[in-house]
Design a protein around this motif. Structure first.
Motif, PDB file in Angstrom:
ATOM      1  N   PHE A  74       0.860  -1.183   0.000  1.00 32.89           N
ATOM      2  CA  PHE A  74       0.000   0.000   0.000  1.00 32.89           C
ATOM      3  C   PHE A  74       0.893   1.229   0.000  1.00 32.89           C
ATOM      4  N   PRO A  75       1.095   1.855  -1.177  1.00 26.80           N
ATOM      5  CA  PRO A  75       1.992   3.012  -1.269  1.00 26.80           C
ATOM      6  C   PRO A  75       1.262   4.326  -1.047  1.00 26.80           C
ATOM      7  N   GLY A  76       1.999   5.298  -0.557  1.00 30.89           N
ATOM      8  CA  GLY A  76       1.450   6.638  -0.423  1.00 30.89           C
ATOM      9  C   GLY A  76       2.417   7.534   0.325  1.00 30.89           C
ATOM     10  N   SER A  77       2.095   8.819   0.341  1.00 31.08           N
ATOM     11  CA  SER A  77       2.921   9.731   1.133  1.00 31.08           C
ATOM     12  C   SER A  77       2.497   9.666   2.594  1.00 31.08           C
ATOM     13  N   PHE A  98      -4.779 -10.959   2.912  1.00 34.03           N
ATOM     14  CA  PHE A  98      -3.369 -11.165   2.581  1.00 34.03           C
ATOM     15  C   PHE A  98      -2.588 -11.637   3.796  1.00 34.03           C
ATOM     16  N   ASP A  99      -1.489 -12.349   3.521  1.00 36.06           N
ATOM     17  CA  ASP A  99      -0.598 -12.804   4.587  1.00 36.06           C
ATOM     18  C   ASP A  99       0.199 -11.638   5.170  1.00 36.06           C
ATOM     19  N   ARG A 100       0.470 -10.654   4.306  1.00 38.57           N
ATOM     20  CA  ARG A 100       1.297  -9.531   4.732  1.00 38.57           C
ATOM     21  C   ARG A 100       0.858  -8.278   3.989  1.00 38.57           C
ATOM     22  N   VAL A 101       0.754  -7.170   4.732  1.00 37.54           N
ATOM     23  CA  VAL A 101       0.441  -5.862   4.152  1.00 37.54           C
ATOM     24  C   VAL A 101       1.636  -4.959   4.428  1.00 37.54           C
ATOM     25  N   VAL A 102       2.249  -4.481   3.362  1.00 39.66           N
ATOM     26  CA  VAL A 102       3.388  -3.572   3.483  1.00 39.66           C
ATOM     27  C   VAL A 102       2.887  -2.162   3.199  1.00 39.66           C
ATOM     28  N   ILE A 103       2.947  -1.319   4.215  1.00 39.52           N
ATOM     29  CA  ILE A 103       2.588   0.093   4.049  1.00 39.52           C
ATOM     30  C   ILE A 103       3.883   0.809   3.677  1.00 39.52           C
ATOM     31  N   ALA A 104       3.912   1.349   2.457  1.00 37.42           N
ATOM     32  CA  ALA A 104       5.139   1.913   1.900  1.00 37.42           C
ATOM     33  C   ALA A 104       5.034   3.432   1.812  1.00 37.42           C
ATOM     34  N   VAL A 105       5.792   4.091   2.650  1.00 37.38           N
ATOM     35  CA  VAL A 105       5.801   5.554   2.705  1.00 37.38           C
ATOM     36  C   VAL A 105       6.765   6.067   1.632  1.00 37.38           C
ATOM     37  N   GLY A 106       6.196   6.709   0.626  1.00 36.56           N
ATOM     38  CA  GLY A 106       7.010   7.233  -0.459  1.00 36.56           C
ATOM     39  C   GLY A 106       7.757   8.480  -0.042  1.00 36.56           C
ATOM     40  N   VAL A 107       9.027   8.524  -0.397  1.00 39.36           N
ATOM     41  CA  VAL A 107       9.870   9.672  -0.087  1.00 39.36           C
ATOM     42  C   VAL A 107      10.241  10.331  -1.405  1.00 39.36           C
ATOM     43  N   ASN A 108       9.848  11.579  -1.557  1.00 37.49           N
ATOM     44  CA  ASN A 108      10.141  12.344  -2.761  1.00 37.49           C
ATOM     45  C   ASN A 108      10.858  13.611  -2.320  1.00 37.49           C
ATOM     46  N   SER A 128      -8.760  13.590   2.997  1.00 37.35           N
ATOM     47  CA  SER A 128      -7.494  13.406   2.288  1.00 37.35           C
ATOM     48  C   SER A 128      -6.391  14.005   3.147  1.00 37.35           C
ATOM     49  N   SER A 129      -5.185  13.527   2.946  1.00 36.39           N
ATOM     50  CA  SER A 129      -4.045  14.056   3.702  1.00 36.39           C
ATOM     51  C   SER A 129      -3.874  15.547   3.467  1.00 36.39           C
ATOM     52  N   SER A 130      -4.059  15.996   2.230  1.00 40.17           N
ATOM     53  CA  SER A 130      -3.859  17.418   1.939  1.00 40.17           C
ATOM     54  C   SER A 130      -4.895  18.281   2.656  1.00 40.17           C
ATOM     55  N   VAL A 131      -6.147  17.828   2.740  1.00 39.35           N
ATOM     56  CA  VAL A 131      -7.173  18.573   3.460  1.00 39.35           C
ATOM     57  C   VAL A 131      -6.836  18.619   4.948  1.00 39.35           C
ATOM     58  N   VAL A 132      -6.391  17.481   5.496  1.00 34.40           N
ATOM     59  CA  VAL A 132      -6.030  17.426   6.914  1.00 34.40           C
ATOM     60  C   VAL A 132      -4.867  18.380   7.197  1.00 34.40           C
ATOM     61  N   ARG A 133      -3.850  18.384   6.338  1.00 34.23           N
ATOM     62  CA  ARG A 133      -2.713  19.301   6.520  1.00 34.23           C
ATOM     63  C   ARG A 133      -3.166  20.756   6.479  1.00 34.23           C
ATOM     64  N   GLU A 134      -4.040  21.086   5.530  1.00 36.11           N
ATOM     65  CA  GLU A 134      -4.491  22.470   5.412  1.00 36.11           C
ATOM     66  C   GLU A 134      -5.300  22.887   6.643  1.00 36.11           C
ATOM     67  N   LEU A 135      -6.228  22.049   7.082  1.00 41.50           N
ATOM     68  CA  LEU A 135      -7.011  22.367   8.284  1.00 41.50           C
ATOM     69  C   LEU A 135      -6.086  22.568   9.479  1.00 41.50           C
ATOM     70  N   CYS A 136      -5.105  21.694   9.605  1.00 45.72           N
ATOM     71  CA  CYS A 136      -4.147  21.768  10.704  1.00 45.72           C
ATOM     72  C   CYS A 136      -3.365  23.085  10.643  1.00 45.72           C
ATOM     73  N   SER A 137      -2.997  23.508   9.453  1.00 46.27           N
ATOM     74  CA  SER A 137      -2.210  24.742   9.303  1.00 46.27           C
ATOM     75  C   SER A 137      -2.995  25.970   9.754  1.00 46.27           C
ATOM     76  N   TYR A 138      -4.328  25.879   9.737  1.00 41.95           N
ATOM     77  CA  TYR A 138      -5.168  26.982  10.194  1.00 41.95           C
ATOM     78  C   TYR A 138      -5.644  26.789  11.630  1.00 41.95           C
ATOM     79  N   GLY A 139      -5.058  25.819  12.318  1.00 41.69           N
ATOM     80  CA  GLY A 139      -5.344  25.629  13.723  1.00 41.69           C
ATOM     81  C   GLY A 139      -6.579  24.820  14.056  1.00 41.69           C
ATOM     82  N   TYR A 140      -7.175  24.157  13.067  1.00 45.59           N
ATOM     83  CA  TYR A 140      -8.358  23.347  13.320  1.00 45.59           C
ATOM     84  C   TYR A 140      -7.973  22.020  13.955  1.00 45.59           C
ATOM     85  N   ASP A 141      -8.855  21.513  14.788  1.00 43.24           N
ATOM     86  CA  ASP A 141      -8.677  20.194  15.396  1.00 43.24           C
ATOM     87  C   ASP A 141      -8.968  19.152  14.313  1.00 43.24           C
ATOM     88  N   VAL A 142      -7.969  18.344  13.984  1.00 42.91           N
ATOM     89  CA  VAL A 142      -8.121  17.343  12.927  1.00 42.91           C
ATOM     90  C   VAL A 142      -8.223  15.930  13.495  1.00 42.91           C
TER      91      VAL A 142
END
Length: 151
Positions: free
Chosen positions: A6-9, A28-38, A126-140
């Motif tokens: 499962f890839p994602g940022s 599945f026997d195994r779930v690999v959560i893969a944090v992409g680094v760009n 979405s992660s981007s919505v959560v980041r934006e809300l957080c940047s404006y001080g909202y409880d996420v």
């Protein structure tokens, strides 16, 4: 071993991401959560912190492994022995994008993509919505897994 990657940022890892992982775990026997680094992309949190949060969330679940990766996702699949990739779909726009990506990934690597539709209650999260809300001080807190302690 039947492995799905499962890839994602995951910047941050949301309740929508958690729902997808939890729904695929029995399959599945195994779930690999893969944090992409760009290195060209600005992140709200370091990859190390994101990995640590996801590891804390799934501590005690031996079927989950969390890694970081750079480059093509299909190469990360190869390294992890994953013949499947998990992707979430929130909308028709997501579906078209993911279908095209799945076709290319299958052609170049043989990796199959499993598309799971996001549960309706998480479709707007979405992660981007959560980041934006957080940047404006909202409880996420409602958008983050309950075990998650950072962001």
């Amino acid at each position: 071993m039947n492995t799905i990657l499962f890839p994602g940022s995951f910047d941050p890892f949301t309740v929508g991401h958690q729902s997808l992982v939890d729904r695929v775990l029995p399959l599945f026997d195994r779930v690999v959560i893969a944090v992409g680094v760009n290195s060209g992309k600005r992140s709200g949190d370091s990859a190390g912190n994101r990995i640590a949060e996801i590891e804390r969330l799934y501590a005690g679940e031996p079927k989950v492994r969390v890694i970081s990766y750079e480059g093509l996702t299909v190469d990360a699949c190869r390294r992890e022995g994953a013949h499947w990739m998990l992707r979430g779909v929130r909308s028709a726009i997501d579906f078209e994008y993911e279908r095209n990506l799945a076709d290319i990934n299958r052609r170049i690597s043989g990796v199959e993509t499993m598309l799971l539709f996001t549960l309706p209650e998480y479709a707007a999260v979405s992660s981007s919505v959560v980041r934006e809300l957080c940047s404006y001080g909202y409880d996420v807190g409602e958008f983050l897994p309950k075990k998650q302690t950072h962001f």
